[in-house]
Design a protein around this motif. Structure first.
Motif, PDB file in Angstrom:
ATOM      1  N   MET A 153     -11.462  26.220 -17.890  1.00  0.00           N
ATOM      2  CA  MET A 153     -10.259  25.458 -17.723  1.00  0.00           C
ATOM      3  C   MET A 153      -9.315  25.892 -18.842  1.00  0.00           C
ATOM      4  O   MET A 153      -9.666  26.341 -19.896  1.00  0.00           O
ATOM      5  CB  MET A 153     -10.444  23.850 -17.846  1.00  0.00           C
ATOM      6  N   LYS A 154      -8.031  25.831 -18.488  1.00  0.00           N
ATOM      7  CA  LYS A 154      -7.034  26.110 -19.505  1.00  0.00           C
ATOM      8  C   LYS A 154      -6.021  25.170 -19.872  1.00  0.00           C
ATOM      9  O   LYS A 154      -5.594  24.327 -19.099  1.00  0.00           O
ATOM     10  CB  LYS A 154      -6.160  27.350 -18.978  1.00  0.00           C
ATOM     11  N   ILE A 155      -5.866  24.763 -21.083  1.00  0.00           N
ATOM     12  CA  ILE A 155      -5.320  23.612 -21.805  1.00  0.00           C
ATOM     13  C   ILE A 155      -4.023  24.029 -22.451  1.00  0.00           C
ATOM     14  O   ILE A 155      -4.383  25.032 -23.412  1.00  0.00           O
ATOM     15  CB  ILE A 155      -6.160  22.856 -22.407  1.00  0.00           C
ATOM     16  N   SER A 156      -2.789  23.826 -22.173  1.00  0.00           N
ATOM     17  CA  SER A 156      -1.777  24.050 -23.012  1.00  0.00           C
ATOM     18  C   SER A 156      -1.149  22.860 -23.474  1.00  0.00           C
ATOM     19  O   SER A 156      -1.307  21.762 -23.053  1.00  0.00           O
ATOM     20  CB  SER A 156      -0.562  24.751 -22.176  1.00  0.00           C
ATOM     21  N   ILE A 157      -0.518  23.035 -24.972  1.00  0.00           N
ATOM     22  CA  ILE A 157       0.033  21.987 -25.474  1.00  0.00           C
ATOM     23  C   ILE A 157       1.560  22.123 -25.926  1.00  0.00           C
ATOM     24  O   ILE A 157       1.880  23.103 -26.295  1.00  0.00           O
ATOM     25  CB  ILE A 157      -0.958  21.488 -26.897  1.00  0.00           C
TER      26      ILE A 157
END
Length: 307
Positions: free
Chosen positions: A1-5
């Motif tokens: 999964m890819k998480i951006s903040i």
């Protein structure tokens, strides 16, 4: 999964203390560390700064891709412990520090803590999904049935921690570790020392984070609300911008709902004639998961007995 903040926001205030024993650090907008030192002037601050700096150094030198394992986390902590050992002067009263660590990787978020500094995961709905369980005297007394849930907030020794990172090879405390995969856009992760919570309830925290303000304004509100606090107070505010859907067999199981280290899972159940009963909010549905958690509890007990 890819998480951006969104850009993470730090808080690092001295309070009414003469010196700053809190320390915060981050690496690559993926690793976030917050420590609250103990031991007095030039001791607690050395412990907290040492742990923060050494963890950032280990991650920057050893993480070569976006994956992450518990074995790597333990290796990083051992690296920090080894450096702390250099400050062991044989004194019975050792310097030490709490630890909160959050690392964002391709399978979700790994969160770990030692002591009473906290990690929160708050969903867009305003619900606190995870609150790390303090390693403190009041939590132990509450779970032993000696004090009520409400009495924890006003108990005279509420600031006594039962777990900390201290020098000495016989003092290796293992962290509570949780794996978080149910993450959605606009969720918040909030890491803070206990000084931030000196005069702030969970409800007040949620009201600030989900007000109609920018993250910078929310951060300023948190600083203003804690300006009169006695203790040092520090925090990381991490706002999720986007998170891919969870899919694939390699994704870790989300442990928030059933984790023993999730303080949200233990709430008072008010019954007539007995107001101090406690219940676990979520049942453990899988025997395999239960056995793993029981093993962790046994490991912690045996580790403490060996100290």
């Amino acid at each position: 999964m890819k998480i951006s903040i969104y850009p993470p926001l730090p808080i690092h205030e001295i309070g009414q203390r003469p010196n700053q024993e809190d320390a915060i650090a981050q690496w690559d907008n993926r690793l976030f560390v917050l420590c609250d030192g103990m031991g007095g002037h030039e001791r607690g601050e050395v412990a907290s700064q040492t742990v923060c700096q050494l963890l950032v150094k280990w991650f920057s030198e050893n993480i070569v891709d976006d994956s992450f394992t518990d074995e790597q986390l333990h290796a990083a902590l051992e690296y920090a412990y080894t450096e702390l050992d250099k400050y062991d002067n044989g004194s019975p009263k050792k310097m030490g520090t709490t630890l909160t660590l959050l690392y964002i990787h391709n399978k979700g978020v790994t969160a770990a803590h030692i002591g009473d500094s906290r990690i929160y995961h708050i969903a867009l709905t305003g619900n606190i999904v995870y609150q790390s369980r303090d390693h403190s005297l009041v939590f132990d007394l509450f779970q032993a049935g000696e004090i009520s849930y409400d009495e924890m907030a006003t108990f005279p020794q509420k600031n006594i921690v039962t777990c900390a990172m201290t020098p000495g090879k016989g003092n290796r405390m293992r962290p509570d570790i949780i794996h978080i995969t149910y993450i959605a856009p606009e969720d918040y992760f909030y890491m803070c020392s206990d000084g931030m919570l000196e005069q702030m309830s969970n409800e007040e925290l949620v009201n600030i984070l989900f007000s109609d303000k920018s993250d910078e304004e929310k951060c300023n509100q948190l600083i203003a609300a804690t300006a009169a606090n006695q203790d040092n107070h520090s925090a990381w505010l991490i706002h999720v911008k986007n998170a891919d859907d969870i899919s694939g067999e390699d994704i870790l199981s989300d442990e928030q709902l059933t984790a023993r280290c999730n303080a949200i899972n233990i709430i008072p159940k008010v019954t007539e004639g007995n107001e101090d009963d406690v219940v676990i909010v979520q049942e453990v549905k899988k025997t395999k998961t239960l056995l793993k958690k029981m093993k962790k509890v046994v490991d912690v007990i045996m580790n403490k007995k060996s100290q």
